[in-house]
Design a protein around this motif. Structure first.
Motif, PDB file in Angstrom:
ATOM      1  N   GLY A  53     -28.952 -12.493  -9.187  1.00 38.47           N
ATOM      2  CA  GLY A  53     -29.604 -12.431  -9.730  1.00 38.47           C
ATOM      3  C   GLY A  53     -29.633 -13.869 -10.292  1.00 38.47           C
ATOM      4  O   GLY A  53     -31.114 -14.796 -10.874  1.00 38.47           O
ATOM      5  N   HIS A  54     -29.299 -15.331 -10.095  1.00 37.29           N
ATOM      6  CA  HIS A  54     -28.879 -16.373 -10.161  1.00 37.29           C
ATOM      7  C   HIS A  54     -29.898 -16.778  -9.007  1.00 37.29           C
ATOM      8  O   HIS A  54     -30.373 -18.018  -9.347  1.00 37.29           O
ATOM      9  N   ILE A  55     -30.177 -16.196  -7.845  1.00 33.52           N
ATOM     10  CA  ILE A  55     -31.245 -16.265  -6.673  1.00 33.52           C
ATOM     11  C   ILE A  55     -32.959 -16.305  -7.405  1.00 33.52           C
ATOM     12  O   ILE A  55     -33.578 -17.624  -7.773  1.00 33.52           O
ATOM     13  N   ALA A  90     -34.306 -23.815   0.184  1.00 30.16           N
ATOM     14  CA  ALA A  90     -32.730 -24.457   0.918  1.00 30.16           C
ATOM     15  C   ALA A  90     -31.556 -23.770  -0.015  1.00 30.16           C
ATOM     16  O   ALA A  90     -31.104 -23.765   0.231  1.00 30.16           O
ATOM     17  N   HIS A  91     -32.356 -23.241  -1.373  1.00 25.48           N
ATOM     18  CA  HIS A  91     -30.598 -23.045  -2.606  1.00 25.48           C
ATOM     19  C   HIS A  91     -31.089 -21.457  -2.206  1.00 25.48           C
ATOM     20  O   HIS A  91     -29.567 -21.326  -2.176  1.00 25.48           O
ATOM     21  N   GLU A  92     -31.484 -20.518  -1.840  1.00 18.84           N
ATOM     22  CA  GLU A  92     -31.343 -19.445  -1.840  1.00 18.84           C
ATOM     23  C   GLU A  92     -30.757 -19.320  -0.068  1.00 18.84           C
ATOM     24  O   GLU A  92     -30.071 -18.411   0.312  1.00 18.84           O
ATOM     25  N   GLN A 109     -28.850 -22.294   0.896  1.00 16.68           N
ATOM     26  CA  GLN A 109     -27.571 -21.579   0.753  1.00 16.68           C
ATOM     27  C   GLN A 109     -26.594 -20.981  -0.307  1.00 16.68           C
ATOM     28  O   GLN A 109     -25.669 -21.120   0.155  1.00 16.68           O
ATOM     29  N   HIS A 110     -27.163 -20.186  -0.827  1.00 13.04           N
ATOM     30  CA  HIS A 110     -26.371 -19.053  -1.476  1.00 13.04           C
ATOM     31  C   HIS A 110     -26.230 -17.985  -0.370  1.00 13.04           C
ATOM     32  O   HIS A 110     -25.004 -17.626  -0.822  1.00 13.04           O
ATOM     33  N   ASN A 111     -26.603 -17.390   0.720  1.00  6.28           N
ATOM     34  CA  ASN A 111     -26.190 -17.194   1.674  1.00  6.28           C
ATOM     35  C   ASN A 111     -24.983 -17.518   1.998  1.00  6.28           C
ATOM     36  O   ASN A 111     -24.120 -16.596   2.247  1.00  6.28           O
TER      37      ASN A 111
END
Ligand SMILES: [Fe+2]
Length: 370
Positions: free
Chosen positions: A48-50, A137-139, A141-143
């Motif tokens: 949900g945050h992504i 990059a955010h997605e 990095q959340h991986n």
């Protein structure tokens, strides 16, 4: 910016999303919602945050659209909601969560059609497509954060080979490379995507030093534990004379030639001292990076605190790095097997609390030349 580069952005966004969904493919909703550890978010929160971060930047900030779910975004604010509380929040779950991810993406692609993202773009976050690079990059990095959580999920069978550390055969006694004393440039230059904490690029003066060509292996760390009685890495369990890995609920043999992983900064420090060496500073690490082998297996702890570079300017928001500057966090360099190659670069600065072991952190040792 041309239509083809917009198409390239859309394709990369789709690839990142496929990777995110491949990670959770073997899991059911109960596993997505379960709180496995107070220092890691439930996977449903990450998902949900992504999507919410994407909605905030690509749909609301640059597309000027209203949010799809009112002020839901406050539950996905990483600073406002510490990890230990995230399981209790009224976040989206199950089918509603999947629908939100898809709806945000649909709007993102509509906005992408409308905006001007060339070097002349009026809004700074859009210039050279910065905001899209940041979102990708955010997605990705959340991986990696999700993979940290997945180490706790019993029987997790990854859908892709890249979701596990590849085999390796590094020596237990690494060779060292000599780096001459002198001035070195560190940090990211003005062009291309980098985070604010990597800028500005600036010179540093370093005395001569030596640094290991390869990271510390499981075999070397086991020797250290036997010799000193030091605490083993997280997910190691004693088995006869050796060790087994309990990650993902398994009892798997540990590959002696792979880099050791899941060690704290204190463990890394103690190992280096035992080996007659020390941890490198982050500037030493970066100055030596063209000669370094075996990066990309584990993040490598450095002796450096996470501090602003001289002339630092927060961009595009202070909560990415500025609020973490100080002597509480240590810098890690390189990247791990769980880090997507698009996220890795020599100037990238990762940081965490020195006691943390859930991250894919290992060790590379250095010493003064002399
Ligand atoms: Fe985030």
């Amino acid at each position: 910016m041309t239509a083809s580069s917009k198409a390239a952005i859309a394709e990369r966004l789709a690839e990142a999303r496929e990777r995110t969904l491949a990670l959770i493919e073997p899991l059911d909703d109960e596993q997505l919602n379960r709180v496995y550890s107070p220092i890691l978010s439930p996977l449903a929160w990450d998902l949900g945050h992504i999507a919410n971060f994407e909605e905030l930047w690509l749909v609301r900030t640059i597309g000027k659209r209203e949010p799809l779910h009112g002020d839901l975004g406050r539950f996905y604010d990483a600073i406002e909601n510490p990890r230990k509380n995230r399981g209790e929040l009224p976040i989206l779950r199950d089918a509603e969560l999947r629908a939100y991810m898809a709806d945000v993406r649909e709007r993102t692609l509509q906005v992408l059609e409308e905006v001007e993202i060339g070097p002349e773009a009026e809004s700074r976050p859009l210039r050279e497509g910065f905001v899209y690079e940041m979102l990708l990059a955010h997605e990705l990095q959340h991986n990696e954060t999700m993979l940290q959580l997945l180490q706790l999920v019993e029987g997790y069978e990854p859908a892709r080979g890249e979701f596990a550390m590849p085999p390796a055969a590094f020596p237990a006694r690494p060779e060292m490379v000599h780096i001459e004393a002198g001035e070195h440039q560190v940090g990211a230059g003005p062009r291309g995507f980098a985070y604010d904490n990597e800028r500005p690029r600036h010179p540093v003066e370093l005395p001569a030093f030596e640094i290991d060509l390869t990271p510390v292996t499981n075999a070397a760390f086991a020797e250290f534990v036997e010799a000193t009685g030091a605490e083993p890495p997280r997910y190691w369990e004693r088995h006869g004379d050796g060790w087994l890995s309990t990650a993902r609920g398994g009892r798997d043999s540990i590959d002696p030639g792979q880099p050791v992983v899941h060690v704290s900064w204190g463990q890394a420090e103690a190992f280096a001292r035992w080996a007659g060496k020390r941890l490198p500073s982050e500037h030493e690490w970066e100055a030596a990076s063209p000669s370094l082998d075996g990066t990309g297996f584990v993040w490598e702890w450095t002796r450096s605190d996470f501090l602003a570079y001289p002339g630092f300017e927060a961009f595009p928001y202070p909560e990415y790095s500025q609020v973490f500057f100080g002597d509480e966090h240590k810098v890690l360099r390189g990247g791990s097997w769980a880090t997507h190659p698009d996220v890795e670069r020599p100037s990238f600065r990762n940081w965490d609390l020195p006691r943390r072991r859930q991250i894919f952190a290992g060790i590379r040792c250095a010493k003064d030349a002399g």
